[in-house]
Design a protein around this motif. Structure first.
Motif, mmCIF file in Angstrom:
data_model
loop_
_atom_site.group_PDB
_atom_site.id
_atom_site.type_symbol
_atom_site.label_atom_id
_atom_site.label_comp_id
_atom_site.label_asym_id
_atom_site.label_seq_id
_atom_site.Cartn_x
_atom_site.Cartn_y
_atom_site.Cartn_z
ATOM 1 N N HIS A 141 -5.203 61.440 90.153
ATOM 2 C CA HIS A 141 -4.512 60.222 90.484
ATOM 3 C C HIS A 141 -4.907 58.588 89.914
ATOM 4 O O HIS A 141 -4.087 57.816 89.338
ATOM 5 N N ALA A 142 -6.081 58.758 89.634
ATOM 6 C CA ALA A 142 -6.868 57.738 88.945
ATOM 7 C C ALA A 142 -6.385 57.626 87.640
ATOM 8 O O ALA A 142 -6.125 56.525 87.068
ATOM 9 N N THR A 144 -3.851 58.867 86.099
ATOM 10 C CA THR A 144 -2.394 58.777 85.900
ATOM 11 C C THR A 144 -2.072 57.176 86.150
ATOM 12 O O THR A 144 -1.154 56.399 85.629
ATOM 13 N N ARG A 145 -2.698 56.647 87.136
ATOM 14 C CA ARG A 145 -2.864 55.211 87.443
ATOM 15 C C ARG A 145 -3.306 54.173 86.291
ATOM 16 O O ARG A 145 -2.578 53.322 85.945
ATOM 17 N N ASN A 146 -4.351 54.601 85.999
ATOM 18 C CA ASN A 146 -4.873 54.155 84.714
ATOM 19 C C ASN A 146 -4.027 54.265 83.391
ATOM 20 O O ASN A 146 -4.053 53.275 82.510
ATOM 21 N N ALA A 148 -0.681 54.408 83.535
ATOM 22 C CA ALA A 148 0.466 53.526 83.823
ATOM 23 C C ALA A 148 -0.017 52.041 83.749
ATOM 24 O O ALA A 148 0.841 51.238 83.385
ATOM 25 N N ILE A 149 -1.114 51.697 83.951
ATOM 26 C CA ILE A 149 -1.795 50.143 83.897
ATOM 27 C C ILE A 149 -1.718 49.897 82.134
ATOM 28 O O ILE A 149 -1.506 48.754 81.862
#
Length: 158
Positions: A141-142, A144-146, A148-149
């Motif tokens: 999750h971290a 994929t979040r990074n 996306a950012i």
């Protein structure tokens, strides 16, 4: 509080002398080789008689074979070590933090406080190392979040 008293035991020298000695002879209080019994406290809390030889069970090193699925690692460790200490050694080899590791021996997950010799780990026994699924999911999750950012202007055209 329990007080333990050592007892002195006497042996006949008849077996050592080829069977020629008398059965009752040589067994007095002043016999050679008779001494106080020394006690030791094992990690599990059991009080046992201390062995005379230098290398007793639970001392020295054993080799544990650790399987990560794709790789096998042979780790030399003292049998009186804990699974937590084994995890710390494996962290150096596998780059997985100790809290990310799950160790299985004989089909059961072992706690960090469990001693290797107390659960029956012996020379060349196999221990399975798994990555903790909850931490693996958090990492994913971290990641994929990074991603996306990192690409905020990314648009999807159809």
């Amino acid at each position: 509080m329990i007080k333990l008293r050592s007892k002195r035991f006497c042996r006949s020298n008849s077996k050592l002398n080829g069977g020629g000695g008398s059965i009752g002879g040589g067994g007095g209080r002043g016999s050679v080789g008779v001494g106080e019994i020394k006690w030791e406290l094992r990690p599990g809390g059991m009080l046992v008689q201390k062995r005379e030889n230098e290398e007793s069970v639970g001392e020295g090193m054993i080799t544990v074979r650790v399987s990560t699925g794709l790789q096998l690692h042979d780790i030399s460790i003292e049998p009186t070590s804990t699974f937590g200490e084994l995890k710390m050694i494996l962290a150096l080899v596998t780059s997985l933090e100790p809290r990310e590791q799950r160790l299985l021996f004989k089909g059961k997950e072992r706690e960090d406080e469990d001693f290797l010799h107390m659960v029956g780990v012996r020379e060349m026994d196999k221990v399975v190392l798994l990555e903790d699924p909850a931490i693996k999911e958090r990492k994913l999750h971290a990641l994929t979040r990074n991603q996306a950012i990192g690409n905020p202007c990314r648009t999807i055209s159809v």
